[in-house]
Design an enzyme around this catalytic site. Structure first.
Site, PDB file in Angstrom:
ATOM      1  N   SER A  39      -9.661  -1.102   7.635  1.00  0.00           N
ATOM      2  CA  SER A  39      -8.994  -0.899   6.457  1.00  0.00           C
ATOM      3  C   SER A  39      -8.276  -1.999   5.751  1.00  0.00           C
ATOM      4  O   SER A  39      -7.970  -1.929   4.407  1.00  0.00           O
ATOM      5  CB  SER A  39      -8.099   0.453   6.231  1.00  0.00           C
ATOM      6  OG  SER A  39      -9.043   1.461   6.547  1.00  0.00           O
ATOM      7  N   SER A  41      -9.481   1.205   3.535  1.00  0.00           N
ATOM      8  CA  SER A  41      -8.709   1.998   2.824  1.00  0.00           C
ATOM      9  C   SER A  41      -7.766   1.054   1.994  1.00  0.00           C
ATOM     10  O   SER A  41      -6.932   1.777   0.970  1.00  0.00           O
ATOM     11  CB  SER A  41      -7.970   3.140   3.422  1.00  0.00           C
ATOM     12  OG  SER A  41      -7.089   2.566   4.580  1.00  0.00           O
ATOM     13  N   LYS A  74       0.707  -1.295   0.098  1.00  0.00           N
ATOM     14  CA  LYS A  74       0.086   0.108   0.043  1.00  0.00           C
ATOM     15  C   LYS A  74       0.933   1.205   0.068  1.00  0.00           C
ATOM     16  O   LYS A  74       2.083   1.246   0.760  1.00  0.00           O
ATOM     17  CB  LYS A  74      -0.933   0.077   1.255  1.00  0.00           C
ATOM     18  CG  LYS A  74      -1.928   0.927   1.315  1.00  0.00           C
ATOM     19  CD  LYS A  74      -2.769   0.764   2.641  1.00  0.00           C
ATOM     20  CE  LYS A  74      -3.878   1.645   2.971  1.00  0.00           C
ATOM     21  NZ  LYS A  74      -4.514   1.179   4.227  1.00  0.00           N
TER      22      LYS A  74
END
Length: 556
Positions: free
Chosen positions: A238, A214, A132
């Site tokens: 997330s 997320s 990420k």
């Protein structure tokens, strides 16, 4: 692209036409009159080696990659190219990435040489992974989804001098980092994944549904087989939310198990975690074996020192793990939002309970009913300083070559105010404030009540639907296309994040429209290994995951 390394011990033929014709032999002094001189003998060249079969990367696991590499079925370079080719074909449609690693093939070539010379570097040798883009990779821009940290998007490049601790551990285990994945700006949305630097990430199961956030970019990359596995982060759902939206195994570890150094924080003091997203429980466990454990780079991880299983997480997986275990089921005693379950969700949850019981487990209906759990959670104190405190420390650690090391320096370079004056907040350590003291006192009460409920009911954990309804539409209101509510119907998250509990998601079934229904095992602090074992048992009993069917058409 780099050339394919030559396999050790193999001869690569060079064919010269003249060498294939034998020289003429001198005639004898008195040859028989009726016998002619023999003609030159011509040998046909050997046929060329057939091209190697293409590598099917769809649903490829880390375990299979290791077996294939050791058997010589392909090289790390060929495997890396296969994944990069798949990304090149489909990425424009699904938009999982913010940036790619330009050194991926060079890393792969070095890993091939290392494999020939000394064997695998570690359990993820040659495995293509993604991270990420709020996690540092030395020399690559870290955007955290924010265009202000990207020169290409009109901001100032934020380039760290070294890897995040978890990324460094991936590399030491032999992983090939393919690229950095999309996330909402500063990872602050748990339902959708749209960033100001890269736009909207789509869900490969249904592009008109949310991908989860997320860590939606990592989830889409793993779900679409753009990588074998990936790392996400979680503060309030997330990892588990995109895992539920995309039928993945997500591990939200116990707070403090995996180092946070080199990760752009939201709340690194109490809640932020790094964890794997994978298509199988075993791959998730192998990844946790690599990234978990103490390091001086994050002193919070020393709390984990006595809690990591001696043989690791993957070694503890067993198809008998559920036998004799007891789990609490979801109900209004657990939370007062996203309940009651949607009818179709309730039907699949009932099927899941039967599957759990078929593996030898017992269940208890809503064990939190009447215990004041929801009411106590409603008293949660806020700690305003956590964000600024964490970001201040992160920016100071970017390294001497970074363009800026503070919010003030970024503002001077960019000529902009940081997030609407957010940079004016005091960076006081939360543990030095009365708000921080109040939060910690509340968290101790929550943990004590959680343990009391488990003990009073003889529970080994909780068994919940991760979401109380099917995943949300990408566009909630056609009249307001920019309306982006954070409304994933998460049942474990926020509650478990605030008190640091681990959670493991596992795919179980699909709704009639083809979108996934995913379950969550929740346990007390440091029960990560047990939760993975429970999830593995259920996974192997059902083998429920079905890969999405991709299209390279960018728009419908």
């Amino acid at each position: 692209m780099l050339p394919e390394p030559r396999p050790a011990g193999r001869t690569w033929p060079v064919v010269f036409a003249a060498a294939l014709v034998s020289a003429p032999v001198a005639a004898p002094a008195s040859p028989p009159a009726a016998v002619a001189a023999p003609a030159a003998t011509v040998r046909n060249p050997p046929p060329p080696d057939p091209p190697p079969p293409p590598i099917d990367v769809v649903e490829l696991t880390a375990t299979r990659v290791r077996e294939d590499l050791l058997a010589g079925r392909y090289s790390v370079v060929r495997l890396t190219r296969a994944f990069l080719d798949r990304i090149a074909r489909y990425e424009d449609r699904y938009n999982a990435f913010i940036s790619m690693n330009p050194e991926a093939l060079a890393v792969a070539a070095a890993l091939d040489e290392e494999l020939r010379a000394s064997g695998p570097r570690g359990p993820l040798h040659g495995v293509p992974v993604v991270i990420k883009d709020n996690m540092d990779h030395a020399g690559l821009v870290t955007t955290a989804g924010f265009e202000g940290f990207s020169a290409a998007a009109g901001g100032v490049d934020m380039i760290p001098g070294d890897d995040a601790a978890a990324v460094e551990r991936l590399k030491r285990a032999g992983a090939v980092i393919l690229g950095k994945t999309n996330l909402p700006d500063f990872a602050t949305h748990g339902t959708r994944t749209r960033s100001s630097v890269a736009g909207e990430t789509l869900n490969p199961y249904a592009v008109d549904r949310v991908p989860g956030g997320s860590s939606g970019g990592t989830a889409t990359a793993v779900n679409a087989s753009f990588a074998v596995l990936g790392l996400g982060t979680e503060t309030g759902g997330s990892i588990q939310n995109p895992a539920a939206a995309q039928a993945l195994v997500g591990v939200k570890p116990t707070f403090g198990l995996v180092p946070l150094e080199g990760v752009v924080p939201i709340d690194a003091t109490y809640r932020d975690v790094v964890g794997p997203l994978a298509r199988t429980v075993r791959d998730a466990a192998l990844t946790l074996d690599v990234i978990a454990g103490p390091t001086p780079e994050d002193l919070a991880t020393f709390a984990a020192a006595e809690h990591i299983p001696d043989r690791g997480y993957a070694a503890g997986l067993a198809t008998s793990a559920l036998r004799g275990r007891r789990f609490g089921l979801v109900g209004p005693g657990w939370r007062d939002t996203f309940l009651p379950l949607a009818p179709e969700t309730g039907a699949l949850y009932a099927d899941a309970i039967l599957a759990l019981e078929a593996e030898g487990a017992e269940v208890v209906e809503d064990p939190f009913a009447g215990r004041g759990w929801v009411e106590l959670y409603g008293e949660r104190p806020s700690v305003p300083s956590v964000g600024r405190h964490g970001l201040t420390g992160y920016l100071r650690g970017l390294g001497p070559g970074a363009a800026f090391h503070s919010i003030e320096e970024w503002e001077a370079l960019s000529g902009r105010e940081f997030r609407g004056g957010w940079g004016d907040r005091a960076p006081a350590a939360p543990t030095a404030t009365e708000e921080g003291d109040a939060f910690q006192a509340w968290r101790l009460k929550m943990r004590a009540l959680f343990r009391a409920v488990l003990a009073d009911n003889g529970l080994d954990g909780l068994f919940l639907p991760q979401a109380g309804e099917p995943i949300r539409p990408l566009v909630e209101d056609p009249e307001r296309p920019d309306y982006r509510p954070n409304n994933h119907a998460e049942l474990p998250s926020n509650v478990i994040n605030d008190i640091g509990l681990p959670t493991v998601t596992v795919p179980f079934a699909y709704y009639d429209d083809g979108t996934p229904f995913v379950l969550a095992f929740v346990g007390d602090l440091w029960t990560d290994a047990q939760l993975l074992a429970y999830a593995y048992d259920l996974e192997q009993a059902t083998l429920a995951r079905v890969p999405p069917q991709l299209t390279d058409v960018k728009y419908d």
